[in-house]
Design an enzyme around this catalytic site. Structure first.
Site, PDB file in Angstrom:
ATOM      1  N   ARG B  59       0.815  -1.214   0.000  1.00  0.00           N
ATOM      2  CA  ARG B  59       0.000   0.000   0.000  1.00  0.00           C
ATOM      3  C   ARG B  59       0.848   1.262   0.000  1.00  0.00           C
ATOM      4  O   ARG B  59       0.383   2.320  -0.432  1.00  0.00           O
ATOM      5  CB  ARG B  59      -1.006  -0.024   1.151  1.00  0.00           C
ATOM      6  CG  ARG B  59      -2.114  -1.060   0.914  1.00  0.00           C
ATOM      7  CD  ARG B  59      -3.200  -0.954   1.970  1.00  0.00           C
ATOM      8  NE  ARG B  59      -2.645  -1.144   3.293  1.00  0.00           N
ATOM      9  CZ  ARG B  59      -2.900  -2.168   4.104  1.00  0.00           C
ATOM     10  NH1 ARG B  59      -3.735  -3.126   3.721  1.00  0.00           N
ATOM     11  NH2 ARG B  59      -2.349  -2.245   5.292  1.00  0.00           N
ATOM     12  N   GLU B  96       4.753  -9.165  15.878  1.00  0.00           N
ATOM     13  CA  GLU B  96       4.128  -9.582  17.139  1.00  0.00           C
ATOM     14  C   GLU B  96       4.235 -11.105  17.266  1.00  0.00           C
ATOM     15  O   GLU B  96       4.584 -11.636  18.320  1.00  0.00           O
ATOM     16  CB  GLU B  96       2.671  -9.114  17.146  1.00  0.00           C
ATOM     17  CG  GLU B  96       2.029  -9.181  18.518  1.00  0.00           C
ATOM     18  CD  GLU B  96       0.567  -8.742  18.467  1.00  0.00           C
ATOM     19  OE1 GLU B  96      -0.111  -8.885  19.486  1.00  0.00           O
ATOM     20  OE2 GLU B  96       0.111  -8.272  17.405  1.00  0.00           O
TER      21      GLU B  96
END
Lengths: 175, 175
Positions: B59, B96
């Site tokens: 993006r 994460e």
């Protein structure tokens, strides 16, 4: 900048992604502001009539976004599976080995919108054909597809013509 | 169009990519030519001094290419592994859960070039920090990173500040 002046910014890299393949690398073109702008202008000159642009992930995003900025048109993004957050429609298509899938937000295309498809390279035309199918399923019309370059000999142009889509490329290289 | 007029084109989609997450979807903004252009102009207004733009896949390509078209700067593309055909440098970074890697063409950054980093969203800052590391390894300087939106509360801005990079975002939402 003319197309002849842009051409040296397309770099040929041998043996990518597999041995024996000559990859046409557009990163030097993107990295030169004047060459990138001239490429976008040349694409726009060949775009015909349309309401919205559709760019195919990921390199089609580069030229689609540049064309959207130049022309003030909106940009529809055609993505790989699982990337779009809202309700999607998808289309599976065959590759030389295996298969792939493209997705589009179901509400991305206003009814009857004339959509100009854009991607960096036209090879076999399989991905572009799948994008056309999807954009039409979403309610758009597609009559032209723009590419920076076409790899001639892989029959991508014929495949798009058979779908009623005119492929237009700035550069042509043997596959 | 002001930022207040652009904001309604950012759609909130609940439970993507996982339950409990509110995803901020920029596809309606991209799909509206005026909103996309106004966003690009607002990014450009906040860009400071730089020579080249670096956009992060996928993006970041959209806003990076639009900014390149608007300003006439060249665009460096920072990609996922295995996508770039020529000699690359890479950087692995922790997520994460698990890890990821970004790659850059080794010759993409002229020595000492001032590179402006751009991506759509600043969340934890892990991807942006990895891109900064890579752009510096390639010989560039990076002092600012632009984002369309920041998810506040994930400490991405502090993470970039700790690297000597000033993060600038047009919009802020709670994470």
């Amino acid at each position: 900048m003319t197309l002849d002046q842009i051409a040296p910014y397309i770099r040929t890299v041998p043996n990518f992604p597999k041995p024996g393949i000559l990859f046409r690398d557009l990163t030097p073109l993107l990295g030169n502001g004047a060459a990138f702008r001239a490429t976008t202008a040349a694409l726009s000159d060949r775009a015909g009539d349309y309401d919205l642009i559709a760019g195919i992930e990921a390199r089609g995003f580069l030229f689609g976004a540049a064309l959207a900025q130049l022309t003030g048109r909106g940009l529809i993004i055609v993505r790989k599976p699982g990337k779009l957050p809202h309700t999607t429609i998808g289309h599976d298509y065959a590759l030389e080995y295996g298969h792939d899938r493209l997705e589009l937000h179901a509400d991305a295309v206003p009814a009857g919108a004339r959509v100009l498809l854009i991607d960096d390279v036209l090879a076999t035309g399989g991905t572009a054909e799948a994008a056309v199918t999807l954009l039409r399923k979403a309610g758009g019309t597609v009559h032209r597809a723009l590419f920076v370059l076409e790899l001639v000999g892989l029959h991508g142009a014929a495949r798009l013509n058979a779908q009623g889509v005119e492929p237009v490329s700035l550069f042509r290289y043997p596959a």
